[in-house]
Design an enzyme around this catalytic site. Structure first.
Site, PDB file in Angstrom:
ATOM      1  N   LYS A  12       0.848  -1.203   0.000  1.00 43.35           N
ATOM      2  CA  LYS A  12       0.000   0.000   0.000  1.00 43.35           C
ATOM      3  C   LYS A  12       0.878   1.245   0.000  1.00 43.35           C
ATOM      4  CE  LYS A  12       0.796   1.133   4.614  1.00 43.35           C
ATOM      5  NZ  LYS A  12       1.566   2.301   5.069  1.00 43.35           N
ATOM      6  N   LEU A 101       5.373   0.470   3.384  1.00 45.68           N
ATOM      7  CA  LEU A 101       4.565  -0.075   2.293  1.00 45.68           C
ATOM      8  C   LEU A 101       3.608  -1.163   2.780  1.00 45.68           C
ATOM      9  CD1 LEU A 101       7.414  -0.235  -0.384  1.00 45.68           C
ATOM     10  CD2 LEU A 101       5.589   1.465  -0.209  1.00 45.68           C
ATOM     11  N   GLY A 103       4.058  -4.207   3.966  1.00 47.80           N
ATOM     12  CA  GLY A 103       4.323  -5.598   3.575  1.00 47.80           C
ATOM     13  C   GLY A 103       3.981  -6.617   4.650  1.00 47.80           C
ATOM     14  N   SER A 106       0.241  -6.717   5.243  1.00 43.79           N
ATOM     15  CA  SER A 106      -0.436  -7.360   4.130  1.00 43.79           C
ATOM     16  C   SER A 106      -0.265  -8.878   4.201  1.00 43.79           C
ATOM     17  CB  SER A 106       0.131  -6.814   2.819  1.00 43.79           C
ATOM     18  OG  SER A 106      -0.450  -7.458   1.726  1.00 43.79           O
ATOM     19  N   ASP A 138      -2.359  -1.552  10.421  1.00 46.08           N
ATOM     20  CA  ASP A 138      -2.512  -1.503   8.961  1.00 46.08           C
ATOM     21  C   ASP A 138      -3.081  -2.789   8.365  1.00 46.08           C
ATOM     22  OD1 ASP A 138      -1.569   1.047   8.751  1.00 46.08           O
ATOM     23  OD2 ASP A 138       0.444   0.488   8.079  1.00 46.08           O
TER      24      ASP A 138
HETATM   25  O1  C5P Z   1      -0.126  -1.161  15.020  1.00 44.11           O
HETATM   26  P1  C5P Z   1       1.308  -1.424  14.721  1.00 44.11           P
HETATM   27  O2  C5P Z   1       1.859  -2.578  15.506  1.00 44.11           O
HETATM   28  O3  C5P Z   1       1.588  -1.544  13.260  1.00 44.11           O
HETATM   29  O4  C5P Z   1       2.097  -0.133  15.188  1.00 44.11           O
HETATM   30  C1  C5P Z   1       3.471  -0.099  15.355  1.00 44.11           C
HETATM   31  C2  C5P Z   1       3.833   1.091  16.240  1.00 44.11           C
HETATM   32  O5  C5P Z   1       3.543   2.307  15.564  1.00 44.11           O
HETATM   33  C3  C5P Z   1       3.043   1.157  17.524  1.00 44.11           C
HETATM   34  O6  C5P Z   1       3.690   0.456  18.534  1.00 44.11           O
HETATM   35  C4  C5P Z   1       3.007   2.647  17.816  1.00 44.11           C
HETATM   36  O7  C5P Z   1       4.198   3.058  18.446  1.00 44.11           O
HETATM   37  C5  C5P Z   1       2.988   3.271  16.436  1.00 44.11           C
HETATM   38  N1  C5P Z   1       1.653   3.662  15.979  1.00 44.11           N
HETATM   39  C6  C5P Z   1       1.020   4.742  16.557  1.00 44.11           C
HETATM   40  N2  C5P Z   1      -0.216   5.113  16.119  1.00 44.11           N
HETATM   41  C7  C5P Z   1      -0.827   4.448  15.116  1.00 44.11           C
HETATM   42  C8  C5P Z   1      -0.198   3.346  14.495  1.00 44.11           C
HETATM   43  C9  C5P Z   1       1.049   2.975  14.960  1.00 44.11           C
HETATM   44  O8  C5P Z   1       1.553   5.373  17.479  1.00 44.11           O
HETATM   45  N3  C5P Z   1      -2.028   4.844  14.689  1.00 44.11           N
END
Ligand code: C5P
Length: 283
Positions: A12, A101, A103, A106, A138
């Site tokens: 993406k 992106l 990955g 996804s 994501d």
């Molecule tokens: O949700 P995900 O594990 O992909 O997020 C990775 C890190 O990115 C989280 O631990 C957080 O620190 C940050 N993040 C955030 N706000 C979001 C998405 C991600 O602070 N909306």
């Protein structure tokens, strides 16, 4: 014969990413426009007799153990549904890692969707979205089969943008930098973001050039000045009208009118041997 399923797993781009506020749980509320693009990994899911989950990949950039988001996706379904048989997940990696992106997200969504079929779990989209949100912010976008969507909350609340019909072409440049999402958000919290007003994503089909914005750019540029350099080279030297970092970086993309124009620009920057360069379109 063991049951086997081959699935494709797309990348993406974020055409727009505005951060609204920081939440008590440490995440950030945001508003983003996702675009699915024609750059994908291929996953092969295969039932095996021994009970474990095994990840095999041609890429040295991803962990082949329980840290892998595809592993975690298989693990929660296996536990929740008491599946005894094991699973082999082969990941043919084309999507650069740590590039913004999506990955890994996804791949996790592809495993959820694939195992729902392979194991005949009969999970509704709502249930799949529940699992997706537990795996990462994501992942949910990739559960939908749509080219564009608006993401809110942590990014996991998805509204497909059904009236966006136009397909776009992009040049996509990925420098040799793995930018961990967590680190970029932490940098954003320290220094706040880009001190400019973002455009709006409202309207049935806004001019995409006018919405291009990413609040995380400044934070990523502070942490990795080379990402800013990529953007500047694309704008000043390669003659692109616009260029934007995707997600939390390090990939930078621009809009081009056609595949031909994309290839022309790719040629102009081909001397940067450690950049990965792709010409991709909306998928
Ligand atoms: O949700 P995900 O594990 O992909 O997020 C990775 C890190 O990115 C989280 O631990 C957080 O620190 C940050 N993040 C955030 N706000 C979001 C998405 C991600 O602070 N909306």
């Amino acid at each position: 014969m063991p049951k086997v399923l081959k699935v494709s797993s797309s990348a993406k781009l974020n055409l727009y990413l505005e951060i609204l506020d920081r939440r008590p749980d440490g995440y950030h509320n945001l508003r983003t426009v996702f675009e699915r693009i024609s750059l994908n990994d291929t996953l092969t899911l295969k039932e095996i007799d021994s009970p474990e989950i095994r990840i095999i990949s041609d890429s040295k950039d991803i962990p082949c153990d329980s840290r892998n988001l595809a592993y975690k996706a298989a693990e929660i379904l296996k536990e929740d549904f008491g599946i005894e048989k094991g699973l082999e997940i082969r990941i043919k990696k084309m999507i650069p890692v740590g590039a913004g992106l999506g990955g890994g997200s996804s791949n996790a969504a592809s495993v959820l969707l694939g195992l729902n079929r392979l194991w005949r779990l009969g999970l509704s989209r709502g249930r799949l979205l529940g699992y997706a949100a537990r795996l990462g912010s994501d992942v949910s976008f990739f559960i939908y089969n749509c080219p564009y969507a608006l993401g809110t909350s942590r990014g996991e609340k998805i509204r497909p943008l059904k009236s966006w019909k136009k397909r776009l072409w992009h040049i996509l440049v990925v420098p040799k930098i793995n930018a961990p999402t967590k680190e970029i958000y932490r940098e954003f919290d320290k220094g706040r973001g880009l001190n400019v007003k973002a455009g709006t994503t409202r309207g049935r089909y806004p001019n995409v050039k006018e919405i291009l914005f990413n609040r995380l750019e400044e934070a990523a540029f502070r942490r990795y000045p080379q990402v800013r350099e990529v953007k500047e080279i694309l704008l000043k030297e390669a003659g692109l009208e616009n260029a934007l970092m995707s997600g939390s970086g390090s990939a930078v993309f621009g809009l081009v009118d056609s595949r031909k124009e994309g290839l022309k620009i790719a040629k102009r920057v081909s001397r940067f041997k450690d950049w990965k360069i792709f010409v991709v379109k909306t998928k």
